[in-house]
Motif scaffolding. Structure first.
Motif, PDB file in Angstrom:
ATOM      1  N   GLN A  16       0.816  -1.222   0.000  1.00  0.00           N
ATOM      2  CA  GLN A  16       0.000   0.000   0.000  1.00  0.00           C
ATOM      3  C   GLN A  16       0.849   1.272   0.000  1.00  0.00           C
ATOM      4  O   GLN A  16       0.556   2.238   0.703  1.00  0.00           O
ATOM      5  CB  GLN A  16      -0.955   0.002   1.196  1.00  0.00           C
ATOM      6  CG  GLN A  16      -1.941  -1.158   1.214  1.00  0.00           C
ATOM      7  CD  GLN A  16      -2.872  -1.119   0.009  1.00  0.00           C
ATOM      8  OE1 GLN A  16      -3.365  -0.076  -0.380  1.00  0.00           O
ATOM      9  NE2 GLN A  16      -3.108  -2.285  -0.585  1.00  0.00           N
TER      10      GLN A  16
ATOM     11  N   GLN B  30       1.719   4.547  -1.697  1.00  0.00           N
ATOM     12  CA  GLN B  30       1.060   5.418  -2.667  1.00  0.00           C
ATOM     13  C   GLN B  30       2.080   5.945  -3.674  1.00  0.00           C
ATOM     14  O   GLN B  30       3.106   6.505  -3.304  1.00  0.00           O
ATOM     15  CB  GLN B  30       0.377   6.590  -1.962  1.00  0.00           C
ATOM     16  CG  GLN B  30      -0.781   6.167  -1.074  1.00  0.00           C
ATOM     17  CD  GLN B  30      -1.676   7.340  -0.739  1.00  0.00           C
ATOM     18  OE1 GLN B  30      -2.004   8.155  -1.604  1.00  0.00           O
ATOM     19  NE2 GLN B  30      -2.065   7.427   0.513  1.00  0.00           N
TER      20      GLN B  30
ATOM     21  N   LEU C  89       2.798   8.656  -5.931  1.00  0.00           N
ATOM     22  CA  LEU C  89       2.372  10.031  -6.145  1.00  0.00           C
ATOM     23  C   LEU C  89       3.347  10.751  -7.062  1.00  0.00           C
ATOM     24  O   LEU C  89       4.538  10.444  -7.087  1.00  0.00           O
ATOM     25  CB  LEU C  89       2.269  10.776  -4.811  1.00  0.00           C
ATOM     26  CG  LEU C  89       1.397  10.128  -3.724  1.00  0.00           C
ATOM     27  CD1 LEU C  89       1.450  10.968  -2.460  1.00  0.00           C
ATOM     28  CD2 LEU C  89      -0.034   9.973  -4.209  1.00  0.00           C
ATOM     29  N   ASP C  90       2.809  11.716  -7.779  1.00  0.00           N
ATOM     30  CA  ASP C  90       3.630  12.548  -8.646  1.00  0.00           C
ATOM     31  C   ASP C  90       3.100  13.970  -8.600  1.00  0.00           C
ATOM     32  O   ASP C  90       1.891  14.190  -8.430  1.00  0.00           O
ATOM     33  CB  ASP C  90       3.596  12.015 -10.086  1.00  0.00           C
ATOM     34  CG  ASP C  90       4.681  12.647 -10.942  1.00  0.00           C
ATOM     35  OD1 ASP C  90       5.572  13.298 -10.370  1.00  0.00           O
ATOM     36  OD2 ASP C  90       4.635  12.473 -12.179  1.00  0.00           O
TER      37      ASP C  90
ATOM     38  N   ARG D 277      -2.355  11.014  -8.120  1.00  0.00           N
ATOM     39  CA  ARG D 277      -2.242   9.650  -7.623  1.00  0.00           C
ATOM     40  C   ARG D 277      -2.120   8.669  -8.790  1.00  0.00           C
ATOM     41  O   ARG D 277      -2.877   8.740  -9.747  1.00  0.00           O
ATOM     42  CB  ARG D 277      -3.465   9.275  -6.775  1.00  0.00           C
ATOM     43  CG  ARG D 277      -3.608  10.100  -5.502  1.00  0.00           C
ATOM     44  CD  ARG D 277      -4.844   9.669  -4.739  1.00  0.00           C
ATOM     45  NE  ARG D 277      -5.052  10.461  -3.545  1.00  0.00           N
ATOM     46  CZ  ARG D 277      -4.545  10.178  -2.343  1.00  0.00           C
ATOM     47  NH1 ARG D 277      -3.794   9.096  -2.207  1.00  0.00           N
ATOM     48  NH2 ARG D 277      -4.766  10.950  -1.308  1.00  0.00           N
ATOM     49  N   HIS D 278      -1.193   7.754  -8.663  1.00  0.00           N
ATOM     50  CA  HIS D 278      -1.034   6.693  -9.661  1.00  0.00           C
ATOM     51  C   HIS D 278      -1.293   5.325  -9.021  1.00  0.00           C
ATOM     52  O   HIS D 278      -0.662   4.342  -9.382  1.00  0.00           O
ATOM     53  CB  HIS D 278       0.375   6.732 -10.253  1.00  0.00           C
ATOM     54  CG  HIS D 278       0.674   7.989 -11.018  1.00  0.00           C
ATOM     55  ND1 HIS D 278       0.132   8.259 -12.255  1.00  0.00           N
ATOM     56  CD2 HIS D 278       1.443   9.055 -10.702  1.00  0.00           C
ATOM     57  CE1 HIS D 278       0.567   9.437 -12.689  1.00  0.00           C
ATOM     58  NE2 HIS D 278       1.360   9.944 -11.752  1.00  0.00           N
ATOM     59  N   GLY D 279      -2.215   5.287  -8.078  1.00  0.00           N
ATOM     60  CA  GLY D 279      -2.524   4.019  -7.424  1.00  0.00           C
ATOM     61  C   GLY D 279      -1.525   3.693  -6.330  1.00  0.00           C
ATOM     62  O   GLY D 279      -0.842   4.565  -5.783  1.00  0.00           O
ATOM     63  N   THR D 280      -1.431   2.419  -6.012  1.00  0.00           N
ATOM     64  CA  THR D 280      -0.512   1.953  -4.972  1.00  0.00           C
ATOM     65  C   THR D 280       0.411   0.887  -5.529  1.00  0.00           C
ATOM     66  O   THR D 280       0.125   0.271  -6.562  1.00  0.00           O
ATOM     67  CB  THR D 280      -1.279   1.381  -3.770  1.00  0.00           C
ATOM     68  OG1 THR D 280      -2.092   0.269  -4.211  1.00  0.00           O
ATOM     69  CG2 THR D 280      -2.155   2.442  -3.135  1.00  0.00           C
TER      70      THR D 280
ATOM     71  N   SER E  31       0.093  20.378  -4.924  1.00  0.00           N
ATOM     72  CA  SER E  31      -0.864  19.344  -5.334  1.00  0.00           C
ATOM     73  C   SER E  31      -0.146  18.231  -6.084  1.00  0.00           C
ATOM     74  O   SER E  31       0.945  18.428  -6.639  1.00  0.00           O
ATOM     75  CB  SER E  31      -1.948  19.956  -6.222  1.00  0.00           C
ATOM     76  OG  SER E  31      -1.373  20.641  -7.321  1.00  0.00           O
ATOM     77  N   TYR E  32      -0.737  17.050  -6.085  1.00  0.00           N
ATOM     78  CA  TYR E  32      -0.105  15.885  -6.705  1.00  0.00           C
ATOM     79  C   TYR E  32      -1.159  15.020  -7.379  1.00  0.00           C
ATOM     80  O   TYR E  32      -2.373  15.179  -7.182  1.00  0.00           O
ATOM     81  CB  TYR E  32       0.652  15.068  -5.661  1.00  0.00           C
ATOM     82  CG  TYR E  32      -0.151  14.728  -4.428  1.00  0.00           C
ATOM     83  CD1 TYR E  32      -1.005  13.637  -4.409  1.00  0.00           C
ATOM     84  CD2 TYR E  32      -0.057  15.516  -3.284  1.00  0.00           C
ATOM     85  CE1 TYR E  32      -1.748  13.335  -3.285  1.00  0.00           C
ATOM     86  CE2 TYR E  32      -0.785  15.220  -2.151  1.00  0.00           C
ATOM     87  CZ  TYR E  32      -1.635  14.128  -2.159  1.00  0.00           C
ATOM     88  OH  TYR E  32      -2.376  13.839  -1.044  1.00  0.00           O
TER      89      TYR E  32
END
Length: 276
Positions: free
Chosen positions: A184, A186, A188-189, A211-214, A208-209
């Motif tokens: 799990q 994360q 992030l980008d 999410r590309h899932g986990t 701000s970023y």
């Protein structure tokens, strides 16, 4: 030419009780460093070691050795204690301090799970700095908690010895790896590229970023060298763990036996049964 001689040093002879007390203070882990150092000085002087040699051994000035030697000869063990310094007299007696400690250990506030410095100050009528000094003096930290787990495995001690022995004394031509995973995570980008640092301007990035899932990180640590074999997977299943074990096998020289230390997670058990 006659040799110059200094002032003769008074002999320092320790009684058996004094020697036992000094050695006990040196062995203690929770004793002031200053007192431990003084006890070491007196012990070495009691063995007939010159002050200059004692100073070199303990990394202190020769005058320091002479000071505590003279104070010990004058007042014995009491001479090693710090002298009372002038200042404002105490406004809180021992019974009041004991009451604060007892209240800290045996009760909780009605509106919280533990005492804070200011809530205890309000309940006792003392200032928050007074409560802080009392807690610091007796090592009380009501805001901190720790967890523990006692194993019910009757072979727990034997297993611990086997694993610790494997780490400390691995077999010849063997590699011991500690394997685990972190799930799990994360991915992030930032929404926009990071602006690099420039003269007079720090590195800047958007708050701000995206999410590309986990992802799940599988890793194997070589405790002896600190080298890590790792790989990320989208899922956390026995299939992925089995693939990671194959990667370990491919990364390790073929002439080495591989010993893996891991927990009893279900994914690990299924993967091991699949190999065997």
């Amino acid at each position: 030419m006659a040799n110059a001689t200094g002032r003769p040093t008074a002999p320092l002879v320790l009684s058996e009780a004094e020697r036992e007390y000094l050695e006990r203070q040196v062995r203690k882990h929770r004793v002031a460093r200053s007192l431990s150092e003084r006890c070491r000085i007196i012990l070495r002087c009691g063995e007939g070691v010159p002050s200059k040699v004692v100073a070199d051994e303990l990394g202190v000035h020769e005058h320091t050795v002479g000071k505590w030697r003279r104070r010990f000869l004058k007042d014995r063990l009491d001479g090693l204690l710090d002298e009372v310094r002038p200042g404002r007299p105490r406004t809180i007696d021992d019974d009041q301090i004991a009451a604060v400690i007892e209240r800290t250990l045996r009760s909780t506030p009605s509106d919280a799970t533990h005492w804070s410095i200011r809530s205890m100050a309000g309940a006792t009528g003392f200032s928050h700095t007074t409560i802080r000094r009392i807690w610091n003096a007796f090592g009380l930290q009501p805001h901190r908690t720790e967890t523990f787990k006692l194993s019910s495995d009757p072979l727990f001690v034997d297993k611990v010895r086997d694993i610790v022995g494997l780490y400390l004394s691995p077999p010849n031509r063997a590699l011991v790896l500690s394997v685990d995973e972190k799930s799990q995570i994360q991915a992030l980008d930032r929404e926009q590229p990071v602006v690099p640092m420039m003269p007079g301007v720090p590195e800047r990035r958007t708050h701000s970023y995206v999410r590309h899932g986990t992802t799940t990180l599988f890793a194997a640590l070589d405790v002896a060298s600190g080298f890590v074999i790792g790989k990320c997977y989208k899922r956390h299943r026995a299939t992925e763990f089995l693939d990671f074990l194959k990667q370990i096998d491919a990364s390790v020289p073929s002439d080495l036996d591989v010993h893996i230390v891991m927990d009893n997670y279900a994914t690990h058990k299924i993967s091991v049964r699949s190999i065997t």
